[in-house]
Write a protein that holds these residues in place. Sequence first.
Motif, short mmCIF file in Angstrom:
data_model
loop_
_atom_site.label_atom_id
_atom_site.label_comp_id
_atom_site.label_asym_id
_atom_site.label_seq_id
_atom_site.Cartn_x
_atom_site.Cartn_y
_atom_site.Cartn_z
N ARG A 92 0.83 -1.20 0.00
CA ARG A 92 0.00 0.00 0.00
C ARG A 92 0.87 1.25 0.00
O ARG A 92 1.98 1.24 0.53
N GLU A 149 -2.19 7.58 1.58
CA GLU A 149 -2.54 8.87 0.98
C GLU A 149 -2.32 9.99 2.00
O GLU A 149 -3.25 10.51 2.60
N THR A 194 -12.96 6.55 7.13
CA THR A 194 -13.60 5.25 7.02
C THR A 194 -14.28 4.83 8.31
O THR A 194 -13.81 5.12 9.41
N PRO A 254 -6.98 3.15 1.38
CA PRO A 254 -7.51 4.30 0.63
C PRO A 254 -8.53 5.06 1.49
O PRO A 254 -9.33 4.46 2.20
N ARG A 255 -8.51 6.38 1.41
CA ARG A 255 -9.45 7.17 2.19
C ARG A 255 -10.87 7.01 1.67
O ARG A 255 -11.83 7.18 2.42
N ASP A 256 -11.00 6.68 0.41
CA ASP A 256 -12.31 6.41 -0.18
C ASP A 256 -12.32 4.95 -0.64
O ASP A 256 -11.70 4.61 -1.65
N LEU A 257 -13.03 4.09 0.08
CA LEU A 257 -13.10 2.68 -0.28
C LEU A 257 -13.99 2.46 -1.49
O LEU A 257 -13.91 1.41 -2.13
N SER A 258 -14.82 3.43 -1.85
CA SER A 258 -15.82 3.39 -2.91
C SER A 258 -17.15 2.93 -2.31
O SER A 258 -17.20 2.32 -1.25
N SER A 306 -4.82 -2.93 -2.70
CA SER A 306 -6.13 -2.70 -3.30
C SER A 306 -6.01 -2.74 -4.82
O SER A 306 -5.01 -2.29 -5.38
N LYS A 332 -13.88 -2.10 -6.97
CA LYS A 332 -12.68 -2.02 -6.15
C LYS A 332 -12.55 -3.29 -5.31
O LYS A 332 -13.56 -3.84 -4.84
N HIS A 391 -10.33 -4.75 -2.02
CA HIS A 391 -9.41 -4.42 -0.93
C HIS A 391 -9.04 -5.71 -0.19
O HIS A 391 -9.89 -6.32 0.46
#
Length: 622
Positions: free
Chosen positions: A239, A242, A270, A386-390, A430, A584, A586
Amino acid sequence: MISSLTRFLLSTAVIGLVAVPAFAETGFDPLGAKATETTVPGAVESKALPPANDAATPASEASPPAATTPTTDTDAAPVAASPTVEPSTPATETATPAVTTPAVEPASTPVVATTLPGMPIDQAIVAEIAKVVASATGDARRRADAVAKVYEARGNQPLWVEGDHYSDKARATIARLADAVEDGLNPIDYALPEADLTAATTELVANADLRVSMAVATFAEQASGGRVAPRSISKDITRTPERIPAGKALATVADAADPAVALEGFNPPTEGFKRLKAMLAEVRAAKDKAEPAPEPVALAKSLKPGMSDDGVPGLRKRLDLAAPIEGIDPTLYDDALVAAVETFQKENGLAADGVVGARTLAVLNGAHRDVEGEIIANMEMWRWMPRDLSQDYVFVNIPEFKVRVIRHGLKVHEARVVVGKTANQTPIFSGEMQYLVVNPYWHIPESIKVKEMLPAIQADPAGYFARHGYEVTWDGQLIDPTRIIWDENAVKAVGIRQVPGEANALGNIKFMFPNKHAVYLHDTPLRSLFNRDVRAFSHGCVRVDDPMSFADAVLQGDPQWTVPKLQAMFGGDERRVDIATHLKVHLAYFTAFVDDGGKLQLRDDIYGHVQAIKKALGMSQI
């Protein structure tokens, strides 16, 4: 919230004329708020920021200008700060150099000075920044350069000091940073100044102002991206956190109406992180009123339904079940107790089979775990995510042996998985699922060919390939295995694949998210392994229980493909199926998490990543 400085003062030396010398060369225990003897591995060298020149200091005692002696420690003034504790980030993280601030008694009514002695304030700030840049190394130097650009863009005017005292915004910022222990971080990393300031010169104002700015920049990077470099824990963790840039973070907090809210925003947004942070506070609060551990349950052997054991009364007590009615054997493992055990097993990630074996018994008796440390280490791993997992994604939690499919933020599917064994760990990263393969060939990895297959091939080439449904390829062409002189060079040079079919190790389907690790999710003919509590048996890929239900969740909303269409192709040639909407994926590693019912769940550290993170953070190994 803990008062702004109370917890901080419990865990650091008082920062006045001498800044945190007690922790300069030791690891820090954020749980016990004390120095430990654990040396932080891989620490990057950092130096203390030279103090501001005080006009009242005799010339014979003053520090020489940083420009002439940038690397000399012996010439520092007697009141210079000692180096702060390295924030435990091998290869990437460097502690912010400490900036000294005179220790003063807080003024009951701050006095705003219209004029301060010394050089003009903008020149004083430029001079203080030059000291930081000259003395800092690694990430601290990079942060200093970013902070310098923020000041330059604002005419090198103070961000936090008004006249001769800290602004209300500065006080709120310092207070929030002092509470960083609530974020699973370490306030000592920020070389925080006192909350009150009486500045006699513009040099001291510049020094104090820059000190707050550097603390904000350091906190922002640690809160958003962690203190430990993921690759320093394992080569299989690839990883790239970010991190919020230091300059952007400083400008954000300086301009914020509420700096505490801005600082909180640097933490991962999250849900998994937020739940662990709240649980950390609960666990710490419970320490003060912890009750004695229950008496351990002792059984003569594994307990199955219908058996009797002298330990059954203790098991009833442990699970809060009343004793059976008079006349019933109290040592009988009856249906009511079996149901209670199954519920306990399910809640703790165990196979709910009602059998009280060694593993269930160990969990029942609460095998000792450093819960606080485990939560903090898992919070660190959330900072790598990731700060945005989706809104739509596949989430595999390796220590939990579970996969979940999330659609529009809600869980639509959950299943058991088999992950890589310790020698062939499932990597942590990811990716993006792009297509499926029906009736897949299994292309044997080189490590398996050399370490596991070669001796059997050498003993009986033709028979071995026939029994297992393997083929040999060379430059895309099939070749006869009996025509090869099988040694290590030969087995590396040729391709070996298993043909599609019921015996194929990948089953009927695999789910592809192209990556450098060459791993994927797939079906398997070995169904019995899904009944095990510990399911680490693969060579790195993830085997999925009930793969067609998983496929149905993956294909949700796809305009072309459905599970019946996929199943209609089973038994034919290998075929690639591109999916309309990529998902996505993870692959994550969390041994501590809070479930939807608000209960803390703990799982085994099967790869040792949590222990390695705790060591890197300098936490007590208890």
